[in-house]
Scaffold this motif. Structure first.
Motif, PDB file in Angstrom:
ATOM      1  N   LEU A  79      -2.282  39.659 -59.137  1.00 39.53           N
ATOM      2  CA  LEU A  79      -2.451  40.294 -60.511  1.00 39.53           C
ATOM      3  C   LEU A  79      -1.441  39.889 -61.599  1.00 39.53           C
ATOM      4  N   VAL A  80      -0.090  39.940 -61.069  1.00 44.72           N
ATOM      5  CA  VAL A  80       1.022  39.602 -62.182  1.00 44.72           C
ATOM      6  C   VAL A  80       0.934  38.149 -62.619  1.00 44.72           C
ATOM      7  N   ASN A  81       0.593  37.281 -61.618  1.00 47.96           N
ATOM      8  CA  ASN A  81       0.290  35.877 -61.571  1.00 47.96           C
ATOM      9  C   ASN A  81      -0.735  35.781 -62.683  1.00 47.96           C
ATOM     10  N   LYS A  82      -1.715  36.493 -62.880  1.00 46.20           N
ATOM     11  CA  LYS A  82      -2.838  36.421 -63.948  1.00 46.20           C
ATOM     12  C   LYS A  82      -2.296  36.685 -65.155  1.00 46.20           C
ATOM     13  N   ARG A  83      -1.677  37.977 -65.021  1.00 45.86           N
ATOM     14  CA  ARG A  83      -1.152  38.605 -66.108  1.00 45.86           C
ATOM     15  C   ARG A  83      -0.275  37.564 -67.049  1.00 45.86           C
ATOM     16  N   GLY A  84       0.733  36.932 -66.187  1.00 45.41           N
ATOM     17  CA  GLY A  84       1.701  35.996 -66.937  1.00 45.41           C
ATOM     18  C   GLY A  84       0.874  34.769 -67.635  1.00 45.41           C
ATOM     19  N   LEU A  85      -0.301  34.438 -67.072  1.00 44.33           N
ATOM     20  CA  LEU A  85      -1.109  33.287 -67.483  1.00 44.33           C
ATOM     21  C   LEU A  85      -1.689  34.018 -68.825  1.00 44.33           C
ATOM     22  N   PHE A  86      -2.456  34.903 -68.863  1.00 45.80           N
ATOM     23  CA  PHE A  86      -3.041  35.669 -69.917  1.00 45.80           C
ATOM     24  C   PHE A  86      -2.131  35.596 -71.170  1.00 45.80           C
ATOM     25  N   MET A  87      -0.961  36.159 -70.537  1.00 49.38           N
ATOM     26  CA  MET A  87      -0.037  36.240 -71.977  1.00 49.38           C
ATOM     27  C   MET A  87       0.521  34.802 -72.369  1.00 49.38           C
ATOM     28  N   ALA A 101       7.100  35.973 -58.938  1.00 49.05           N
ATOM     29  CA  ALA A 101       8.359  35.672 -58.407  1.00 49.05           C
ATOM     30  C   ALA A 101       9.270  36.863 -58.412  1.00 49.05           C
ATOM     31  N   ILE A 102       9.280  37.567 -59.570  1.00 48.04           N
ATOM     32  CA  ILE A 102      10.159  38.642 -59.734  1.00 48.04           C
ATOM     33  C   ILE A 102       9.519  39.681 -58.942  1.00 48.04           C
ATOM     34  N   LEU A 103       8.222  39.969 -58.985  1.00 45.81           N
ATOM     35  CA  LEU A 103       7.606  41.182 -58.266  1.00 45.81           C
ATOM     36  C   LEU A 103       7.810  40.923 -56.691  1.00 45.81           C
ATOM     37  N   LEU A 104       7.470  39.558 -56.215  1.00 45.27           N
ATOM     38  CA  LEU A 104       7.880  39.388 -54.894  1.00 45.27           C
ATOM     39  C   LEU A 104       9.163  39.514 -54.649  1.00 45.27           C
ATOM     40  N   ASN A 105      10.110  39.059 -55.260  1.00 44.35           N
ATOM     41  CA  ASN A 105      11.836  39.585 -54.963  1.00 44.35           C
ATOM     42  C   ASN A 105      12.037  41.132 -54.754  1.00 44.35           C
ATOM     43  N   SER A 106      11.316  41.857 -55.891  1.00 43.95           N
ATOM     44  CA  SER A 106      11.532  43.288 -55.645  1.00 43.95           C
ATOM     45  C   SER A 106      10.855  43.884 -54.301  1.00 43.95           C
ATOM     46  N   LEU A 107       9.760  43.464 -53.987  1.00 42.85           N
ATOM     47  CA  LEU A 107       9.059  43.935 -53.103  1.00 42.85           C
ATOM     48  C   LEU A 107       9.897  43.440 -51.516  1.00 42.85           C
ATOM     49  N   MET A 108      10.399  42.138 -51.651  1.00 42.85           N
ATOM     50  CA  MET A 108      11.116  41.878 -50.580  1.00 42.85           C
ATOM     51  C   MET A 108      12.355  42.841 -50.180  1.00 42.85           C
ATOM     52  N   ALA A 109      13.000  43.133 -51.531  1.00 41.54           N
ATOM     53  CA  ALA A 109      14.370  43.932 -51.263  1.00 41.54           C
ATOM     54  C   ALA A 109      13.707  45.299 -50.844  1.00 41.54           C
ATOM     55  N   TYR A 110      12.688  45.882 -51.202  1.00 44.42           N
ATOM     56  CA  TYR A 110      11.949  47.059 -50.856  1.00 44.42           C
ATOM     57  C   TYR A 110      11.611  47.070 -49.411  1.00 44.42           C
ATOM     58  N   THR A 111      11.050  46.115 -49.103  1.00 44.01           N
ATOM     59  CA  THR A 111      10.669  45.797 -47.694  1.00 44.01           C
ATOM     60  C   THR A 111      12.044  45.643 -46.552  1.00 44.01           C
ATOM     61  N   ALA A 112      13.066  45.108 -46.983  1.00 39.75           N
ATOM     62  CA  ALA A 112      14.270  44.933 -46.337  1.00 39.75           C
ATOM     63  C   ALA A 112      14.914  46.322 -46.177  1.00 39.75           C
ATOM     64  N   LEU A 113      15.043  47.121 -47.286  1.00 39.44           N
ATOM     65  CA  LEU A 113      15.401  48.618 -46.985  1.00 39.44           C
ATOM     66  C   LEU A 113      14.538  49.251 -46.293  1.00 39.44           C
ATOM     67  N   LEU A 114      13.407  49.334 -46.191  1.00 43.06           N
ATOM     68  CA  LEU A 114      12.444  50.185 -45.253  1.00 43.06           C
ATOM     69  C   LEU A 114      12.694  50.170 -44.037  1.00 43.06           C
ATOM     70  N   GLU A 115      13.006  48.655 -43.691  1.00 43.34           N
ATOM     71  CA  GLU A 115      13.390  48.299 -42.246  1.00 43.34           C
ATOM     72  C   GLU A 115      14.532  48.903 -41.544  1.00 43.34           C
ATOM     73  N   LYS A 116      15.366  49.195 -42.590  1.00 44.39           N
ATOM     74  CA  LYS A 116      16.693  49.550 -42.099  1.00 44.39           C
ATOM     75  C   LYS A 116      16.527  51.326 -42.396  1.00 44.39           C
ATOM     76  N   LYS A 117      15.802  51.771 -43.437  1.00 46.15           N
ATOM     77  CA  LYS A 117      15.809  53.226 -43.446  1.00 46.15           C
ATOM     78  C   LYS A 117      14.229  53.666 -44.025  1.00 46.15           C
ATOM     79  N   PRO A 118      13.375  53.619 -42.885  1.00 51.00           N
ATOM     80  CA  PRO A 118      11.883  53.660 -43.092  1.00 51.00           C
ATOM     81  C   PRO A 118      11.433  55.187 -43.767  1.00 51.00           C
ATOM     82  N   ASP A 119      12.312  56.210 -43.603  1.00 47.34           N
ATOM     83  CA  ASP A 119      11.777  57.519 -44.046  1.00 47.34           C
ATOM     84  C   ASP A 119      12.392  57.719 -45.572  1.00 47.34           C
ATOM     85  N   LEU A 120      13.106  56.665 -46.063  1.00 48.97           N
ATOM     86  CA  LEU A 120      13.456  56.943 -47.477  1.00 48.97           C
ATOM     87  C   LEU A 120      12.342  56.896 -48.585  1.00 48.97           C
ATOM     88  N   LYS A 121      12.115  58.140 -49.192  1.00 45.35           N
ATOM     89  CA  LYS A 121      11.061  58.120 -50.331  1.00 45.35           C
ATOM     90  C   LYS A 121      11.709  58.365 -51.453  1.00 45.35           C
TER      91      LYS A 121
END
Length: 306
Positions: free
Chosen positions: A112-120, A63-83
């Protein structure tokens, strides 16, 4: 201007996180839907509806990783050249950093992190594990006290170096509780058990680390953009390095403070995706500005600065 992209870890979750991205970013909405199908997890329900799963590691981490990637995706929609010059994360956040750096496909990283959390969870359920935040002691004193505890056959380890005067210890919950007074006698302003049922970044997770390596071998790309390792505070860019460093990551302390200090001169600012936890830590570590992106308004305000 040079930016570093940074990503929060477990403990940054909150009900409703990512909803603004989901409702107002086409890419973020598609990512959540695709992740739900790929991982067989109803992320819309997990993130936006009251439930007990959000605080279980096997669900918290994706959930946390997905939220971070959603934020990243939303930023790149507005500023695709930001590296980014490089990326880094705190604990789980290192996997978010790897995903945006090209080390994993986004959907593979979430599974992968779904499995990581389960293993932990599986490792820690057997031993009643926990974590404790310790405020107001320097690193050396905490390390000395953890060693003193282990000399008394207690399982307590320094796990997260967050900033000066803030370290999180991991180990057996009963041992941490029994040693709380020792930390306070040594001058700690606070020694408090966290609401966590895992003991991250200590030897109690050796089995989880071994199982994670098997999964990493399947999904890591050969090369990727620079990511700073939690385990040694150095940059790495290859699958070969990642397999060694990510195996160590689960059983070694998170060197977050050390990572920021080692690389702060290479960038003009930091950008945190999906939360503002690391922004708070960075204020105590570096004079460089940190921008936290938790909704579209944050992104718009950040883009005005560029």
């Amino acid at each position: 201007m040079n930016a570093a992209f940074i990503f929060p870890g477990q403990g940054s979750q909150s009900l409703g996180m990512g909803k603004d991205f989901y409702e107002n970013s086409k890419g973020a909405k598609e990512l959540l839907g695709n992740a739900s199908d790929f991982c067989k997890i109803d992320f819309k329900n997990l993130l936006f509806t009251q439930n007990e799963d959000l605080n279980k590691s096997e669900f918290t981490q994706p959930a946390i990783l997905l939220n971070s990637l959603m934020a990243y995706t939303a930023l790149l929609e507005k500023k695709p050249d930001l590296k980014a010059k490089f990326a880094l994360g705190h604990s789980l956040g290192e996997f978010s950093a790897l995903a945006i750096s090209g080390a994993f496909d986004f959907l593979e990283s979430i599974l992968l992190v779904n499995k990581r959390g389960l293993f932990m969870q599986e490792d820690c359920a057997k031993v009643e594990a926990g974590m404790m935040v310790i405020l107001g002691l320097d690193d050396g004193k905490v390390e000395e006290l953890c060693k003193k505890a282990r000399d008394k056959n207690k399982q307590i380890f320094a796990a997260n170096y967050n900033c000066d005067g803030q370290i999180v210890a991991a180990g057996l919950r009963a041992d941490l509780t029994s040693f709380e007074s020792e930390f306070k006698l040594a001058g700690a302003k606070r020694a408090m058990l966290l609401n966590m049922s895992v003991a991250s970044h200590c030897p109690l997770l050796e089995n989880a680390s071994a199982k994670l390596c098997v999964e990493l071998e399947k999904v890591l790309k050969t090369n990727f953009n620079p990511v700073i390792s939690n385990a040694n505070a150095k940059a790495y860019t290859s699958k070969e390095e990642a397999l060694l460093l990510l195996k160590a990551q689960l059983i070694s302390p998170v060197l977050y403070k050390q990572s920021i200090k080692a690389y702060e001169e290479e960038v003009d600012f930091f950008v945190e995706f999906g939360a503002s936890v690391l922004k708070g830590l960075n204020k105590k570590i570096t004079a460089k500005e940190t921008y936290s992106l938790t909704n579209l308004n944050d992104i718009d305000e950040f883009l005005k600065v560029l």
